[in-house]
Design a protein around this motif. Structure first.
Motif, PDB file in Angstrom:
ATOM      1  N   ARG A  63       0.827  -1.220   0.000  1.00  0.00           N
ATOM      2  CA  ARG A  63       0.000   0.000   0.000  1.00  0.00           C
ATOM      3  C   ARG A  63       0.858   1.267   0.000  1.00  0.00           C
ATOM      4  O   ARG A  63       0.528   2.242  -0.674  1.00  0.00           O
ATOM      5  CB  ARG A  63      -0.947   0.016   1.204  1.00  0.00           C
ATOM      6  N   ASP A  64       1.950   1.285   0.760  1.00  0.00           N
ATOM      7  CA  ASP A  64       2.816   2.471   0.788  1.00  0.00           C
ATOM      8  C   ASP A  64       3.432   2.719  -0.589  1.00  0.00           C
ATOM      9  O   ASP A  64       3.528   3.861  -1.031  1.00  0.00           O
ATOM     10  CB  ASP A  64       3.913   2.332   1.843  1.00  0.00           C
ATOM     11  N   GLY A  65       3.850   1.668  -1.248  1.00  0.00           N
ATOM     12  CA  GLY A  65       4.401   1.794  -2.594  1.00  0.00           C
ATOM     13  C   GLY A  65       3.369   2.306  -3.580  1.00  0.00           C
ATOM     14  O   GLY A  65       3.657   3.153  -4.424  1.00  0.00           O
ATOM     15  N   GLU A  66       2.137   1.786  -3.478  1.00  0.00           N
ATOM     16  CA  GLU A  66       1.053   2.253  -4.354  1.00  0.00           C
ATOM     17  C   GLU A  66       0.804   3.742  -4.149  1.00  0.00           C
ATOM     18  O   GLU A  66       0.618   4.493  -5.112  1.00  0.00           O
ATOM     19  CB  GLU A  66      -0.235   1.484  -4.072  1.00  0.00           C
ATOM     20  N   ARG A  67       0.787   4.178  -2.885  1.00  0.00           N
ATOM     21  CA  ARG A  67       0.572   5.597  -2.593  1.00  0.00           C
ATOM     22  C   ARG A  67       1.701   6.450  -3.156  1.00  0.00           C
ATOM     23  O   ARG A  67       1.466   7.521  -3.719  1.00  0.00           O
ATOM     24  CB  ARG A  67       0.422   5.822  -1.094  1.00  0.00           C
ATOM     25  N   LEU A  68       2.930   5.976  -3.023  1.00  0.00           N
ATOM     26  CA  LEU A  68       4.083   6.713  -3.536  1.00  0.00           C
ATOM     27  C   LEU A  68       3.997   6.867  -5.058  1.00  0.00           C
ATOM     28  O   LEU A  68       4.210   7.956  -5.599  1.00  0.00           O
ATOM     29  CB  LEU A  68       5.370   5.995  -3.143  1.00  0.00           C
ATOM     30  N   ILE A  69       3.667   5.783  -5.743  1.00  0.00           N
ATOM     31  CA  ILE A  69       3.526   5.822  -7.201  1.00  0.00           C
ATOM     32  C   ILE A  69       2.379   6.753  -7.585  1.00  0.00           C
ATOM     33  O   ILE A  69       2.493   7.558  -8.511  1.00  0.00           O
ATOM     34  CB  ILE A  69       3.333   4.404  -7.772  1.00  0.00           C
ATOM     35  N   ASN A  70       1.272   6.687  -6.856  1.00  0.00           N
ATOM     36  CA  ASN A  70       0.137   7.564  -7.123  1.00  0.00           C
ATOM     37  C   ASN A  70       0.522   9.037  -6.953  1.00  0.00           C
ATOM     38  O   ASN A  70       0.167   9.881  -7.777  1.00  0.00           O
ATOM     39  CB  ASN A  70      -1.043   7.220  -6.210  1.00  0.00           C
ATOM     40  N   VAL A  71       1.239   9.348  -5.888  1.00  0.00           N
ATOM     41  CA  VAL A  71       1.684  10.733  -5.676  1.00  0.00           C
ATOM     42  C   VAL A  71       2.554  11.172  -6.845  1.00  0.00           C
ATOM     43  O   VAL A  71       2.392  12.272  -7.379  1.00  0.00           O
ATOM     44  CB  VAL A  71       2.442  10.886  -4.339  1.00  0.00           C
ATOM     45  N   ALA A  72       3.465  10.315  -7.276  1.00  0.00           N
ATOM     46  CA  ALA A  72       4.379  10.669  -8.368  1.00  0.00           C
ATOM     47  C   ALA A  72       3.620  10.991  -9.649  1.00  0.00           C
ATOM     48  O   ALA A  72       3.835  12.044 -10.250  1.00  0.00           O
ATOM     49  CB  ALA A  72       5.370   9.534  -8.611  1.00  0.00           C
ATOM     50  N   ILE A  73       2.723  10.113 -10.063  1.00  0.00           N
ATOM     51  CA  ILE A  73       2.062  10.331 -11.356  1.00  0.00           C
ATOM     52  C   ILE A  73       0.966  11.393 -11.278  1.00  0.00           C
ATOM     53  O   ILE A  73       0.650  12.016 -12.277  1.00  0.00           O
ATOM     54  CB  ILE A  73       1.523   9.015 -11.960  1.00  0.00           C
ATOM     55  N   SER A  74       0.430  11.623 -10.099  1.00  0.00           N
ATOM     56  CA  SER A  74      -0.625  12.630  -9.989  1.00  0.00           C
ATOM     57  C   SER A  74      -0.079  14.058  -9.914  1.00  0.00           C
ATOM     58  O   SER A  74      -0.848  15.009  -9.884  1.00  0.00           O
ATOM     59  CB  SER A  74      -1.523  12.338  -8.777  1.00  0.00           C
ATOM     60  N   ARG A  75       1.235  14.230  -9.926  1.00  0.00           N
ATOM     61  CA  ARG A  75       1.837  15.576  -9.983  1.00  0.00           C
ATOM     62  C   ARG A  75       1.745  16.148 -11.384  1.00  0.00           C
ATOM     63  O   ARG A  75       1.925  17.334 -11.603  1.00  0.00           O
ATOM     64  CB  ARG A  75       3.323  15.570  -9.580  1.00  0.00           C
ATOM     65  N   ALA A  76       1.489  15.303 -12.385  1.00  0.00           N
ATOM     66  CA  ALA A  76       1.485  15.734 -13.785  1.00  0.00           C
ATOM     67  C   ALA A  76       0.158  16.376 -14.170  1.00  0.00           C
ATOM     68  O   ALA A  76      -0.905  15.835 -13.894  1.00  0.00           O
ATOM     69  CB  ALA A  76       1.751  14.543 -14.694  1.00  0.00           C
ATOM     70  N   LYS A  77       0.257  17.526 -14.818  1.00  0.00           N
ATOM     71  CA  LYS A  77      -0.931  18.184 -15.358  1.00  0.00           C
ATOM     72  C   LYS A  77      -1.291  17.597 -16.719  1.00  0.00           C
ATOM     73  O   LYS A  77      -2.452  17.595 -17.088  1.00  0.00           O
ATOM     74  CB  LYS A  77      -0.696  19.686 -15.516  1.00  0.00           C
ATOM     75  N   ALA A  78      -0.299  17.138 -17.481  1.00  0.00           N
ATOM     76  CA  ALA A  78      -0.583  16.689 -18.838  1.00  0.00           C
ATOM     77  C   ALA A  78       0.092  15.375 -19.214  1.00  0.00           C
ATOM     78  O   ALA A  78      -0.538  14.523 -19.819  1.00  0.00           O
ATOM     79  CB  ALA A  78      -0.172  17.772 -19.839  1.00  0.00           C
ATOM     80  N   HIS A  79       1.374  15.192 -18.873  1.00  0.00           N
ATOM     81  CA  HIS A  79       2.129  14.043 -19.371  1.00  0.00           C
ATOM     82  C   HIS A  79       2.892  13.350 -18.250  1.00  0.00           C
ATOM     83  O   HIS A  79       3.447  14.012 -17.385  1.00  0.00           O
ATOM     84  CB  HIS A  79       3.134  14.480 -20.433  1.00  0.00           C
ATOM     85  N   VAL A  80       2.922  12.020 -18.337  1.00  0.00           N
ATOM     86  CA  VAL A  80       3.696  11.211 -17.390  1.00  0.00           C
ATOM     87  C   VAL A  80       4.552  10.237 -18.187  1.00  0.00           C
ATOM     88  O   VAL A  80       4.050   9.579 -19.103  1.00  0.00           O
ATOM     89  CB  VAL A  80       2.782  10.403 -16.439  1.00  0.00           C
ATOM     90  N   ILE A  81       5.809  10.162 -17.825  1.00  0.00           N
ATOM     91  CA  ILE A  81       6.718   9.180 -18.418  1.00  0.00           C
ATOM     92  C   ILE A  81       7.255   8.337 -17.275  1.00  0.00           C
ATOM     93  O   ILE A  81       7.754   8.877 -16.284  1.00  0.00           O
ATOM     94  CB  ILE A  81       7.879   9.860 -19.170  1.00  0.00           C
ATOM     95  N   VAL A  82       7.136   7.006 -17.422  1.00  0.00           N
ATOM     96  CA  VAL A  82       7.655   6.081 -16.413  1.00  0.00           C
ATOM     97  C   VAL A  82       8.555   5.078 -17.134  1.00  0.00           C
ATOM     98  O   VAL A  82       8.063   4.122 -17.724  1.00  0.00           O
ATOM     99  CB  VAL A  82       6.529   5.343 -15.663  1.00  0.00           C
ATOM    100  N   PRO A  83       9.875   5.318 -17.114  1.00  0.00           N
ATOM    101  CA  PRO A  83      10.771   4.330 -17.717  1.00  0.00           C
ATOM    102  C   PRO A  83      10.845   3.086 -16.827  1.00  0.00           C
ATOM    103  O   PRO A  83      10.841   3.198 -15.607  1.00  0.00           O
ATOM    104  CB  PRO A  83      12.121   5.048 -17.764  1.00  0.00           C
ATOM    105  N   PHE A  84      10.862   1.930 -17.441  1.00  0.00           N
ATOM    106  CA  PHE A  84      10.906   0.702 -16.653  1.00  0.00           C
ATOM    107  C   PHE A  84      11.595  -0.390 -17.431  1.00  0.00           C
ATOM    108  O   PHE A  84      11.772  -0.290 -18.633  1.00  0.00           O
ATOM    109  CB  PHE A  84       9.493   0.248 -16.267  1.00  0.00           C
ATOM    110  N   VAL A  85      11.991  -1.420 -16.709  1.00  0.00           N
ATOM    111  CA  VAL A  85      12.466  -2.656 -17.319  1.00  0.00           C
ATOM    112  C   VAL A  85      11.374  -3.700 -17.073  1.00  0.00           C
ATOM    113  O   VAL A  85      10.528  -3.534 -16.186  1.00  0.00           O
ATOM    114  CB  VAL A  85      13.826  -3.121 -16.747  1.00  0.00           C
ATOM    115  N   ARG A  86      11.365  -4.727 -17.840  1.00  0.00           N
ATOM    116  CA  ARG A  86      10.283  -5.728 -17.781  1.00  0.00           C
ATOM    117  C   ARG A  86      10.035  -6.232 -16.353  1.00  0.00           C
ATOM    118  O   ARG A  86       8.904  -6.414 -15.936  1.00  0.00           O
ATOM    119  CB  ARG A  86      10.584  -6.890 -18.716  1.00  0.00           C
ATOM    120  N   GLU A  87      11.089  -6.429 -15.568  1.00  0.00           N
ATOM    121  CA  GLU A  87      10.931  -6.935 -14.199  1.00  0.00           C
ATOM    122  C   GLU A  87      10.122  -5.968 -13.330  1.00  0.00           C
ATOM    123  O   GLU A  87       9.454  -6.382 -12.390  1.00  0.00           O
ATOM    124  CB  GLU A  87      12.298  -7.199 -13.557  1.00  0.00           C
ATOM    125  N   ASP A  88      10.192  -4.662 -13.624  1.00  0.00           N
ATOM    126  CA  ASP A  88       9.421  -3.682 -12.851  1.00  0.00           C
ATOM    127  C   ASP A  88       7.921  -3.956 -12.919  1.00  0.00           C
ATOM    128  O   ASP A  88       7.174  -3.606 -12.014  1.00  0.00           O
ATOM    129  CB  ASP A  88       9.684  -2.254 -13.341  1.00  0.00           C
TER     130      ASP A  88
END
Length: 116
Positions: free
Chosen positions: A57-82
Motif C-alpha cells: 500500500r505504501d508503494g502504491e501511494r508513492l507511485i500515485n503521488v508521483a504520477i498525480s503531480r502531472a498536469k498533462a504528461h507522465v513518463i515512467v521508464p521501466f524494465v520488464r521486471e518492474d
C-alpha cells in the motif's frame, strides 16, 4: 522524480546538476518533496520497481503521488521486471489500453521493441 533521497542524491551528482545548469526550469526531486506541486510533464523513475520500497500500500501511494503531480504528461521508464510490481503493472496496462486507441498521440513502447 525518484522514490528515495539516496537515489535522488546519487543521480543528482551524475546527471541532474549538469542538466539543471543548462535548463533551470527543470525541477528534480523525490516523490515526497514533490507532494503538493504540479508540473506539465513528470518523469517518474522507479529505479527498481521490484524493491520493497515500492511494494504494498505504501508503494502504491508513492507511485500515485508521483504520477498525480502531472498536469498533462507522465513518463515512467521501466524494465520488464518492474512490471512484477502490481501498481506499475496496472499503470502499464492502463496506459497501453489508452494509447492503443485511435486518435491518441503516442503509444507505449519498450526499448527492446525499438531494436527490431
Amino acid at each position: 522524480m525518484k522514490p528515495s533521497w539516496d537515489q535522488h542524491r546519487l543521480s543528482s551528482a551524475i546527471t541532474d546538476q549538469p542538466l539543471r545548469r543548462r535548463h533551470p526550469e527543470i525541477s528534480v526531486s523525490t516523490v515526497h518533496r514533490a507532494q503538493g506541486s504540479e508540473r506539465t510533464l513528470v518523469i517518474f523513475d522507479p529505479v527498481d520497481g521490484t524493491s520493497n520500497f515500492l511494494q504494498g500500500r505504501d508503494g502504491e501511494r508513492l507511485i500515485n503521488v508521483a504520477i498525480s503531480r502531472a498536469k498533462a504528461h507522465v513518463i515512467v521508464p521501466f524494465v520488464r521486471e518492474d512490471l512484477n510490481n502490481p501498481a506499475l503493472g496496472l499503470l502499464h496496462k492502463i496506459a497501453s489500453k489508452s494509447f492503443q486507441t485511435a486518435g491518441k498521440f503516442a503509444r507505449p513502447f519498450t526499448f527492446s521493441s525499438l531494436a527490431n
